[in-house]
Design an enzyme around this catalytic site. Structure first.
Site, PDB file in Angstrom:
ATOM      1  N   ASP A 169     -27.053 -68.720 -37.732  1.00  0.00           N
ATOM      2  CA  ASP A 169     -28.257 -67.906 -37.600  1.00  0.00           C
ATOM      3  C   ASP A 169     -28.149 -67.406 -36.172  1.00  0.00           C
ATOM      4  O   ASP A 169     -28.377 -68.171 -35.225  1.00  0.00           O
ATOM      5  CB  ASP A 169     -29.523 -68.746 -37.787  1.00  0.00           C
ATOM      6  N   HIS A 170     -27.767 -66.152 -35.993  1.00  0.00           N
ATOM      7  CA  HIS A 170     -27.378 -65.743 -34.638  1.00  0.00           C
ATOM      8  C   HIS A 170     -28.565 -65.780 -33.655  1.00  0.00           C
ATOM      9  O   HIS A 170     -28.359 -65.820 -32.460  1.00  0.00           O
ATOM     10  CB  HIS A 170     -26.668 -64.384 -34.638  1.00  0.00           C
ATOM     11  N   HIS A 232     -34.185 -65.973 -39.333  1.00  0.00           N
ATOM     12  CA  HIS A 232     -34.497 -65.864 -37.900  1.00  0.00           C
ATOM     13  C   HIS A 232     -35.960 -66.186 -37.574  1.00  0.00           C
ATOM     14  O   HIS A 232     -36.245 -66.930 -36.633  1.00  0.00           O
ATOM     15  CB  HIS A 232     -34.193 -64.449 -37.392  1.00  0.00           C
TER      16      HIS A 232
HETATM   17  C1  BG6 Z   1     -29.501 -59.502 -38.892  1.00  0.00           C
HETATM   18  C2  BG6 Z   1     -30.084 -58.632 -39.963  1.00  0.00           C
HETATM   19  O1  BG6 Z   1     -29.433 -60.835 -39.306  1.00  0.00           O
HETATM   20  O2  BG6 Z   1     -30.306 -59.403 -37.723  1.00  0.00           O
HETATM   21  C3  BG6 Z   1     -30.196 -57.200 -39.490  1.00  0.00           C
HETATM   22  O3  BG6 Z   1     -29.252 -58.700 -41.113  1.00  0.00           O
HETATM   23  C4  BG6 Z   1     -30.966 -57.131 -38.199  1.00  0.00           C
HETATM   24  O4  BG6 Z   1     -30.827 -56.395 -40.480  1.00  0.00           O
HETATM   25  C5  BG6 Z   1     -30.402 -58.116 -37.177  1.00  0.00           C
HETATM   26  O5  BG6 Z   1     -30.857 -55.801 -37.703  1.00  0.00           O
HETATM   27  C6  BG6 Z   1     -31.273 -58.177 -35.951  1.00  0.00           C
HETATM   28  O6  BG6 Z   1     -30.621 -58.897 -34.974  1.00  0.00           O
HETATM   29  P1  BG6 Z   1     -30.887 -58.636 -33.442  1.00  0.00           P
HETATM   30  O7  BG6 Z   1     -30.047 -59.649 -32.741  1.00  0.00           O
HETATM   31  O8  BG6 Z   1     -30.490 -57.217 -33.157  1.00  0.00           O
HETATM   32  O9  BG6 Z   1     -32.358 -58.835 -33.252  1.00  0.00           O
END
Ligand code: BG6
Length: 489
Positions: A169-170, A232
């Protein structure tokens, strides 16, 4: 071994992150990256593509030759045993060449429908028979709902133990998401107040200016609920709500997060629309440029019922949080790209300053996740001059830009952790299961109810009106994220 080595994620995130780790000396010289994908490419072509991705992400060329000499490529059919047997031979050869001691990391950065098949083959074709560690790093989405996630998990568990599975989960790799714990557990000022006696409500916003872009096919089946909320947003809520762990180790932290998710009050189907609202963007202006509505995007049904915005109220039934709503909202094509957490404290029991024509602003703690990184504390102080008028003041701490340049990007941090065997910032199966179960009730209602107001917010706006109403019902309102920017303080 990166499955999906010609894909977008590998090029935009994984190769540049590996390069940054290499430059910082965090990869030993004894490493090899084996790119795996369907396309037929020569070793040279693959290395060229890796160089290109690094230069376009980081604008750097130095030491690239040496770095890419560790990269190898195999054109692969994920359903064919023969392909895996060749891969095994190559892996064994690289193992010897670089003295890797049999340590293997399998990174699945590709279409999720193949996750299970790859897991099966890695085991049946002997790639997981290795003398060192074997770990599986797996991208989202982990399933489409609880049932499919469970099926996938059972399948992967045939080849890997739970502690060998690193579910990405980045958001958990973001510096300020990791900072939530430190802010809470390292400050005598906050921890005693972190409960329903002092906190009125918590608001988590993650807004994007981007639309669905080329991902219409995926997004039509996912929507903002599965794409952002299940993972997230709920992870951030778990970190804000969890009890202090006994120790800062993986098992203790995860078990507190699981307990927080277990305390979430499940929704009954008939309550869904009282607690969660949805939106879909229509055309509008983003940075003065006209952009199309969601239904006009490629691979999107012109009559689509998919939500590109979600706002919701989560209720946590435990002693600490009873009565404190956690509001979340996320959406595409909104006015700004911003992720922020606002902790709103309760008003003091009696306002001595009512007669000054000023109403006191509530104290807020704002955690700026991105693009700014830092915290702001909103207080009230005396206005300079005669009398006793009050004025809001803000104490801010923002990461300096030179710190931010050296802050590891989320993927860099997570890749490093997976190599070091630290699973703290990855999601445990129990967390995935609980969040799917929660979200499944909402999707089961939304999928059967066509939303007649769609599209209901303009690109570039703050989202649909229903999101405001959700808080107004409780006597609250969303703190407008753009006014809370550190630069505005
Ligand atoms: C991803 C989603 O997990 O997270 C994308 O699949 C989204 O749709 C992205 O744009 C958002 O990540 P960040 O790091 O740009 O907030």
């Amino acid at each position: 071994m990166i499955f999906g080595a010609t894909g977008d994620l590998a090029h935009r995130k994984l190769f540049p992150s590996l390069y940054r780790l290499h430059k910082k000396g965090r990869l030993s010289e004894r490493f090899a990256v084996l790119g795996v994908a369907r396309r037929s490419l020569t070793q040279e072509e693959f290395r060229e593509s890796v160089k290109k991705s690094i230069s376009s992400a980081l604008g750097e060329h130095a030491e690239l030759e040496d770095f890419v000499s560790h990269f190898y490529y195999q054109s692969h059919d994920v359903t064919d045993s023969g392909s895996y047997i060749q891969l095994r031979e190559l892996a064994n050869q690289l193992d010897e060449q670089y003295s890797l001691e049999g340590n293997r990391l399998f990174y699945l950065a590709m279409a999720p429908e193949f996750f299970g098949t790859i897991g099966d083959h890695l085991k049946s074709d002997g790639l997981t028979d290795t003398t060192g560690y074997k770990r599986l790093v797996i991208e989202k989405p982990f399933g489409h709902d609880f049932e499919s996630a469970q099926e996938l998990n059972t399948r992967l568990r045939q080849a890997f133990a739970e502690e060998e599975i690193y579910r990405i989960d980045h958001y958990l790799g973001k510096a300020m998401v990791q900072n939530i714990q430190v802010i809470r557990f390292a400050n005598a000022l906050f921890e005693p107040l972190w409960n329903n006696r002092y906190i009125s409500n918590i608001q988590v916003t993650s807004s994007e200016t981007l639309g669905v872009e080329e991902r219409g096919r995926y997004y039509e089946n996912s929507g903002a609920l599965r794409d952002m909320v299940q993972n997230h947003m709920m992870q951030m809520v778990a970190l804000l709500a969890m009890e202090p762990p006994i120790k800062l180790n993986t098992d203790e932290i995860r078990s507190e997060k699981v307990r927080a998710l277990r305390s979430l009050r499940p929704l009954e189907k008939h309550e869904v629309n009282d607690y969660f609202v949805r939106g879909q963007y229509k055309e509008g202006l983003i940075n003065s440029e006209r952009v199309p509505g969601y239904r006009e995007e490629p691979n999107v049904d012109p009559d689509s019922n998919t939500e590109t915005f979600v706002a919701g109220k989560l209720v946590i039934d435990n002693f600490r949080w009873a009565g404190v709503p956690f509001y979340i909202r996320t959406g595409k094509r909104l006015g700004s790209k911003s992720t922020k957490i606002v902790v709103q404290f309760k008003d003091i029991p009696m306002n001595l300053y009512y007669n000054t024509e000023e109403t006191l602003s509530p104290n807020l703690l704002v955690i700026h996740i991105q693009p700014e990184e830092g915290i702001t504390l909103h207080l009230n102080a005396k206005k300079i001059g005669a009398g006793m008028k009050t004025t809001p003041v803000k104490l801010s701490s923002a990461s300096k830009s030179e710190d931010r340049m050296n802050t590891p990007e989320a993927y860099e941090k997570l890749l490093y952790d997976s190599m070091m065997g630290d699973a703290t910032n990855f999601t445990h199966w129990d967390e995935v299961a609980l969040s799917w179960k929660f979200v499944d009730t909402i999707s089961s209602v939304w999928e059967t109810q066509k939303e007649p107001s769609f599209p209901n917010y303009g690109a570039g706006s703050d989202g649909p009106r229903v999101a405001e109403k959700l808080l107004e019902k409780d006597g609250h309102y969303w703190w407008p994220v753009e006014n809370l920017d550190i630069d505005n303080c």
